[in-house]
Design an enzyme around this catalytic site. Structure first.
Site, short mmCIF file in Angstrom:
data_model
loop_
_atom_site.label_atom_id
_atom_site.label_comp_id
_atom_site.label_asym_id
_atom_site.label_seq_id
_atom_site.Cartn_x
_atom_site.Cartn_y
_atom_site.Cartn_z
CB ALA A 147 -0.90 -0.01 1.22
CG HIS A 192 -12.57 -7.07 8.22
ND1 HIS A 192 -11.20 -7.23 8.39
CD2 HIS A 192 -13.10 -8.31 8.33
CE1 HIS A 192 -10.93 -8.50 8.60
NE2 HIS A 192 -12.06 -9.18 8.56
CG ASN A 193 -8.17 -4.75 8.64
OD1 ASN A 193 -8.94 -5.53 8.08
ND2 ASN A 193 -6.93 -4.60 8.26
CD GLU A 218 -8.03 -8.63 11.86
OE1 GLU A 218 -8.60 -8.63 10.74
OE2 GLU A 218 -6.80 -8.63 11.97
#
Ligand code: 2AM
Length: 482
Positions: free
Chosen positions: A77, A186-187, A190
């Site tokens: 990234a 999402h992370n 998590e």
């Protein structure tokens, strides 16, 4: 004659595995990599005997692709993505598609989508979750970007994605940066899930349980409403032994957490939009605090806590911890979906929350039975304003509540830090409060800064100022800048 259905640049493990997965599903994939020798290593290694086409220049790579050309980047990234976009654009034609499958920041994806579209091309920024294993056998894929691109990648993405309840864990998320935003969230979730499990571990440790005993407890938890990938791997981690010392593996690992930044981005976005994403915030800070190992070791010599030992019924306590974990997890997901709603409004995305829950249901790190419940909640005709108000979750929290409070009390008595458990409970108590102490806060702001307040007995939108000291005058903060 171009033959490849899709091309992938970036042959690190994730890239290689995704390419092999696509190949397994009957797609022809062309590959390229910055360090070109890795192309041949791959063709002679993992990709031997497949239809994968190795290429040794960007020209050759693009020339191998059927139109519209689908160029997927799975590179580091940041700058590498921008660099490859620049490199491939001169070789592409109207309607071709650039796909970034890395962990890009959604702000970069919004910018790149606009830029690539300005060149007559289409852009997709997609989250891919599930690690190396997921990429190989079925990841969760969260694509967003130029809507016209979706139909061209849908058959490939949905074929290679994980399946949950017979459906692919991949669907269109929304425009420009929506896919990467959902992946970021999402992370963040998590981070929260992991911190909650770590707090449960810490509490079980405080009442004298061994890692082996805890592993058995987690094996039981994994059969019920906590059934999830993270509980499953934690069960196995706690059972593992260090081959060198014979000790429990978990006991020989240094207690300083690393992070790559997606949890932090989630927290920053929540702060920017004013969303109380407290649990994920605490999870990020807990990692930061753990990283101050030397300071903590020094402080542990000086700062005293309670000298209590646990005297209660251990089995009952463990069951309370399970309930507290479940209730806190519900809070975390409720907050996560609050964030998504705010982002949808902020960026003009029409997010499909049930679809997002389904995408997270399988393939990714937070996959769980629980997400099936969230999908159900968002599949109802009337979309809930908050998950906590959905009857299933409302009743689950009601059932767990007494245990949850007992656990937080016990943790405080024992001096065991449980920032996620306790901030989740604080959120619950605040969210269900008709009246919070912000009346006093507004008075304070008005006192020192003439920031004004609204009154309970007057319509909203009318602002008042009190001359608290008799000397401050009637000037309000909005009439001057100090
Ligand atoms: P490499 O094999 O040449 O290092 C994961 O690191 C993937 O991103 C690898 O395929 C790696 O290529 C690629 N990558 C990392 N940094 C890059 C950069 N600055 N430019 C192009 N590719 C890069």
């Amino acid at each position: 004659m171009p033959q490849a259905d899709i091309g992938l640049i970036g042959l690190a493990v994730m890239g290689q595995n995704l390419v092999l997965n696509m190949n397994d599903h009957g797609f022809t994939v062309a590959v390229f990599n910055r360090t070109v020798s890795k192309v041949d290593d791959f063709l002679n290694g993992g990709a031997a005997g497949t239809n994968i086409i190795g290429t040794h220049s960007v020209e050759e790579f693009v020339g191998a692709l059927k139109r519209p050309r689908r160029v997927m980047l799975l590179v580091k990234a940041g700058q590498a993505v921008d660099d490859f976009i620049e490199k491939v654009i001169p070789h592409l034609e109207d309607g071709d598609i650039i796909i970034d499958g890395g962990n890009s920041n959604y702000n970069d994806t919004i910018r790149r989508c606009k830029y690539v579209e300005s060149k007559g091309l289409l852009y997709i920024g997609t989250g891919v979750s599930g690690g190396e294993e997921g990429a190989r056998h079925g990841p969760s894929i969260m694509p967003g970007g130029s809507p016209a691109a979706w139909e061209h990648v849908k058959p490939i993405f949905q074929a290679v994605a994980a399946k949950a309840d017979g459906e692919p864990c991949c669907d269109w998320v929304g425009e420009n940066g929506a896919g990467h935003y959902v992946k970021m969230t999402h992370n963040g979730i998590e981070y929260g899930d992991m911190q909650l499990i770590c707090e449960a571990y810490s509490l079980m440790k405080a009442v004298g349980m061994t890692p082996g005993e805890m592993s058995e407890v987690l094996a039981e938890w994994n059969k019920g409403e906590l059934d999830s990938y993270l509980i499953e791997i934690t069960r196995d981690i706690l059972a593992a032994r260090d081959p060198e010392t014979g000790q429990a593996m978990v006991d020989v690992i240094l207690d300083t957490a690393g992070q790559k930044g997606t949890g932090k981005w989630t927290g920053i976005s929540a702060l920017d939009m004013g969303i109380p994403l407290t649990l994920i915030g605490e999870a990020v800070f807990a990692r930061c605090l753990s990283a101050l190992k030397d300071e903590r070791v020094a402080a542990s010599e000086k700062l005293r806590g309670p000298k209590r030992t646990f005297k209660g019924d251990r089995a009952k306590f463990v069951e309370d911890v399970r309930a507290a974990l479940y209730a806190s997890k519900i809070i975390s997901y409720a907050q996560g979906f609050m964030l998504l709603r705010a982002a949808a409004a902020e960026y003009g995305w029409n997010l499909n929350y049930g679809g997002i829950a389904l995408m997270w249901r399988g393939g990714c790190i937070i996959r769980s039975q629980f997400l099936g419940r969230i999908k159900d909640a968002y599949s109802k005709k009337k979309e809930p304003t908050n998950l906590l108000l959905v009857p299933y979750f409302r009743s689950a929290v009601r059932k767990a509540q007494a245990a949850w409070r007992r656990v937080v009390i016990q943790a405080v008595r024992l001096g065991v830090p449980v920032p996620a458990f306790s901030s989740a409970l604080a959120f619950y108590d605040a969210y269900r409060s008709e009246r919070l102490p912000a009346n006093l806060l507004q008075a304070q702001r008005d006192y020192f800064g003439a920031h004004t307040y609204e009154r309970v007995d007057k319509p909203r939108g009318e602002f008042f100022h009190t001359n608290w000291t008799g000397t401050g005058g009637d000037t309000t903060a909005s009439t001057y800048t100090a």
